[in-house]
Design an enzyme around this catalytic site. Structure first.
Site, mmCIF file in Angstrom:
data_model
loop_
_atom_site.group_PDB
_atom_site.id
_atom_site.type_symbol
_atom_site.label_atom_id
_atom_site.label_comp_id
_atom_site.label_asym_id
_atom_site.label_seq_id
_atom_site.Cartn_x
_atom_site.Cartn_y
_atom_site.Cartn_z
ATOM 1 N N LYS A 1 -2.951 7.688 -5.102
ATOM 2 C CA LYS A 1 -2.328 8.000 -6.388
ATOM 3 C C LYS A 1 -2.742 9.380 -6.900
ATOM 4 O O LYS A 1 -1.955 10.062 -7.573
ATOM 5 C CB LYS A 1 -2.661 6.914 -7.411
ATOM 6 C CG LYS A 1 -2.010 5.575 -7.068
ATOM 7 C CD LYS A 1 -0.502 5.697 -6.861
ATOM 8 C CE LYS A 1 0.171 4.381 -6.604
ATOM 9 N NZ LYS A 1 1.629 4.518 -6.400
ATOM 10 N N TYR B 1 -7.026 3.458 -2.715
ATOM 11 C CA TYR B 1 -5.847 3.426 -3.575
ATOM 12 C C TYR B 1 -5.858 4.607 -4.541
ATOM 13 O O TYR B 1 -4.834 5.274 -4.740
ATOM 14 C CB TYR B 1 -5.812 2.106 -4.341
ATOM 15 C CG TYR B 1 -4.600 1.928 -5.228
ATOM 16 C CD1 TYR B 1 -3.309 2.000 -4.713
ATOM 17 C CD2 TYR B 1 -4.754 1.670 -6.592
ATOM 18 C CE1 TYR B 1 -2.203 1.835 -5.527
ATOM 19 C CE2 TYR B 1 -3.648 1.498 -7.416
ATOM 20 C CZ TYR B 1 -2.373 1.580 -6.882
ATOM 21 O OH TYR B 1 -1.280 1.410 -7.691
ATOM 22 N N SER C 1 2.697 6.589 -10.274
ATOM 23 C CA SER C 1 1.274 6.704 -10.011
ATOM 24 C C SER C 1 0.642 5.436 -10.571
ATOM 25 O O SER C 1 1.145 4.338 -10.360
ATOM 26 C CB SER C 1 0.709 7.967 -10.637
ATOM 27 O OG SER C 1 -0.679 8.086 -10.414
#
Length: 278
Positions: free
Chosen positions: A151, A147, A133
């Site tokens: 994650k 993004y 992550s």
């Protein structure tokens, strides 16, 4: 001796981890979209390292890599899902053609690699799945929304997977590194082509951060890899593992803000069940 399969070994933390795994005598299937960069590693450790092309978005690649681990080394103990890239841009600025490929790699590619590996991993009590992550998976920030979303997906998937696999003796570790001195801000970071002036004070600062900090990050990748190896070897590894002072600070701020929101609205937000019947 453990047998590892690591995705995204051509550069960054993936490459550093692959080097460390091989150096300590473990068996390794190192993967990248192109295996050219992996040849020196295979030549240095001909008995314990194999390489294979693996594009996590290409159907069948992950299964072939798992089959190689089983054929060459009799099974596998550790899967590291490291392949991935980032994207900078305001939510309004990003186009589907820019951000959807990142979801294909960071989320769906990770999922399919896990699914391909689980039958082999379930044969090995004590096996580990390590999912990369990021500090961006702990808290969202302007300019990294897409993004962050990938994650955050990795975080939720990993938490559910840990509950599914715990009774089988397998452990899941979610790595949440802060900034480390790798190529991530360079070759592994894309950016929206469109820039909207309204976001000059927020998102554009992220673009400048990328331009001025690539290759200057404070984090030492070798030290991060040492922590990762220790966690994988631990009898009871953590589910969440922030790495680096920036990631820890991000986690603390997130927890404090979360607790503050919960406390401020607690009385009203919990008074939402049906009234008890007399």
């Amino acid at each position: 001796m453990k047998t590892w399969l690591i995705t995204g070994c051509s550069s960054g933390l993936g490459r550093q981890l692959a080097e460390a795994v091989a150096a300590r005598g473990d068996q390794l299937v190192a993967t990248a979209r192109s295996t050219d960069s992996l040849l020196p590693l295979c030549e240095r450790y001909p008995e314990t390292v194999r390489s294979i092309s693996l594009d996590v978005t290409r159907a069948g690649d992950a299964s072939k890599a798992v089959a190689l681990a089983e054929h060459a080394f009799g099974g596998m103990d550790v899967l590291v899902n490291n392949a991935g890239f980032g994207f900078i841009g305001a939510i309004e600025e990003g186009e589907p053609s820019e951000y959807r490929p990142m979801f294909e790699v960071n989320v769906f590619g990770l999922i399919e690699t896990i699914r391909a590996a689980l039958p082999a991993l379930r044969k090995r009590p004590g096996a580990r799945i390590v999912n990369l992550s990021s500090g961006a998976g702990i808290a969202g920030s302007a300019g990294f929304g897409f993004y962050n979303a990938t994650k955050f997906a990795v975080e939720g998937l990993s938490e559910a997977l840990a509950q599914e696999l715990g009774p089988l003796g397998l452990k899941v570790i979610v790595l949440e590194p802060g900034p480390f001195r790798t190529e991530f801000l360079g070759r592994s970071m894309a950016a929206a082509a469109r820039e909207i002036d309204a976001y000059a004070e927020t998102v554009q600062a992220r673009r400048r951060y990328r331009e001025t900090n690539d290759g200057r990050q404070a984090g030492d990748p070798a030290k991060a890899v040492a922590v990762i190896l220790e966690a994988v070897d631990a009898t009871n590894p953590p589910l969440h593992l922030p790495i680096g002072p920036r990631a820890h600070a991000t986690a603390e701020r997130k927890l404090e803000a979360f607790r503050a929101d919960i406390a401020a609205w607690r009385d009203k937000s919990i008074a939402t069940d049906f009234d008890a019947l007399n």
